[in-house]
Design an enzyme around this catalytic site. Structure first.
Site, short mmCIF file in Angstrom:
data_model
loop_
_atom_site.label_atom_id
_atom_site.label_comp_id
_atom_site.label_asym_id
_atom_site.label_seq_id
_atom_site.Cartn_x
_atom_site.Cartn_y
_atom_site.Cartn_z
N SER A 233 0.43 -0.92 -0.05
CA SER A 233 0.02 -0.36 0.05
C SER A 233 0.63 1.64 -0.14
CB SER A 233 -0.53 0.13 1.06
OG SER A 233 -1.81 -1.34 1.39
N SER A 271 -2.79 -4.40 -3.57
CA SER A 271 -2.50 -3.12 -3.11
C SER A 271 -3.35 -2.04 -2.67
CB SER A 271 -1.60 -2.51 -3.70
OG SER A 271 -0.43 -1.99 -3.29
N GLU A 273 -3.48 2.64 -2.92
CA GLU A 273 -3.01 3.13 -2.83
C GLU A 273 -3.94 4.08 -3.17
OE1 GLU A 273 -0.24 0.29 -4.62
OE2 GLU A 273 -2.51 0.98 -5.24
#
Length: 347
Positions: A233, A271, A273
């Site tokens: 992340s 992930s 973001e």
């Protein structure tokens, strides 16, 4: 090789100048406070809290600043982002921490707000903004290692000097195969007479993906033994003293994803973001047609913030004796020099 950043060795990412501190705190009024939680007993703690303040807490509660959010991949959390999207305002600091500590940090943030304004919880309520990354490779995340007082301490000690690397929320993070954590950078935007500052909590990608100023150094270095999963992340906080609307700030926040891509991020399935941008001024509004200079400033500062998070970090040993190595400075400098990225480097 102990220089603070690659900029000190002559690296220049983009065409714009950095602010005097090359940090998010180059934006007037912005401060950052951090608390690192590091212990080995009774469980291994490699974690912490980072607080980014657009202004004093009591001022934010009475006069929130305009804000916007954007998501590149959503396997993560930024509490309060729904309110930001609906109302376009930020009324608390932005807090960063470990995934399982989000609730504890929210509790601490509410306590900070109540202490700053007795009307909180009586005449109105707040929804603190807390972003997270998973530091469980090095930190024992089965236990919430952060305490309520750590949140208040991060706010109380906030200032204009920003420590980078394995500190605060970044203590247990790994990025692009190497030890990382907190990174920050800034850019001056002469066309608008303003500054863009970025702070990133970095925890994504594999070592072969690492790029620095376009140089694929990750493929050229010996394989790093970081976290086995490439997904992770990154929370990016963008600040500016340009007078932007929430819609414009959302557009600025979205450009942080381009900065991550330059460093090697591809935003894997697992992930997160997630980006938030805020403005600190009530000056003349910037027209949409004038906003372009803010975009390269955001992209360049985000890229450099990621690089700085890696450059500043040192080796860290965490739970189960796991070791995540720091970026090898000498080898990276040699590769960048070969690629003619360090024209002013002295020997």
């Amino acid at each position: 090789m102990s220089k603070r950043s690659l900029r000190d060795h002559g690296l220049r990412i983009g065409e714009l100048d950095a602010g005097p501190g090359n940090a998010i705190t180059d934006v007037p009024g912005v401060t950052v406070g951090q608390v690192t939680v590091w212990r080995d007993e009774p469980t291994v703690a490699r974690t912490g809290v980072t607080a980014i303040l657009p202004g004093p807490v009591e001022t934010l509660l009475k006069k929130p600043v305009p804000a916007g959010t954007a998501v590149l991949n959503g396997a993560g959390e930024l509490t309060g982002s729904i309110e930001i999207r609906e109302w376009g305002i930020l009324e608390t600091p932005v807090y960063l921490t470990s995934t399982h500590a989000v609730g504890r940090v929210m509790d601490g943030a509410v306590a900070v707000a109540v202490a700053a304004d007795p009307a909180v919880g009586v005449d109105n309520v707040v929804i603190p903004v807390v972003g997270e990354c998973d530091d469980s490779w090095l930190n024992d995340a089965r236990v919430v290692q952060v305490e309520l007082d750590d949140v208040a301490k991060a706010v109380a000690e906030a200032g204009t000097s920003v420590e980078e690397g394995a500190v605060g929320a970044g203590t247990g993070m790994t990025c692009l195969g190497y030890k990382s954590g907190i990174g920050t950078s800034s850019r001056l935007v002469p066309e608008l007479g303003c500054t863009v500052g970025v702070l990133a909590l970095t925890n994504f990608g594999g070592s072969r993906e690492l790029r620095i100023d376009g140089v694929p150094v990750g493929r050229m270095l010996a394989s790093a033994e970081g976290r086995p999963k490439e997904a992770g992340s990154c929370i990016v906080v963008v600040a500016t003293d340009a007078a932007l609307t929430p819609a414009q700030l959302e557009r600025v926040a979205r450009r942080a994803g381009l900065g991550l891509a330059r460093t090697g991020s591809v935003a894997y399935h697992g992930s997160g973001e997630i980006f938030v941008a805020f403005a600190t001024t009530d000056a003349r509004s910037v027209a949409d047609a004038e906003i372009d200079p803010l975009f390269p400033a955001t992209v360049d500062a985000t890229e450099e913030a990621v690089v700085n998070s890696l450059w500043a970090a040192e080796d860290v040993t965490g739970r189960k004796g796991r070791v995540v190595k720091a970026l090898p400075h000498d080898d990276v400098l040699e590769l960048l020099e070969q690629a003619q990225r360090l024209p002013g480097r002295g020997r």
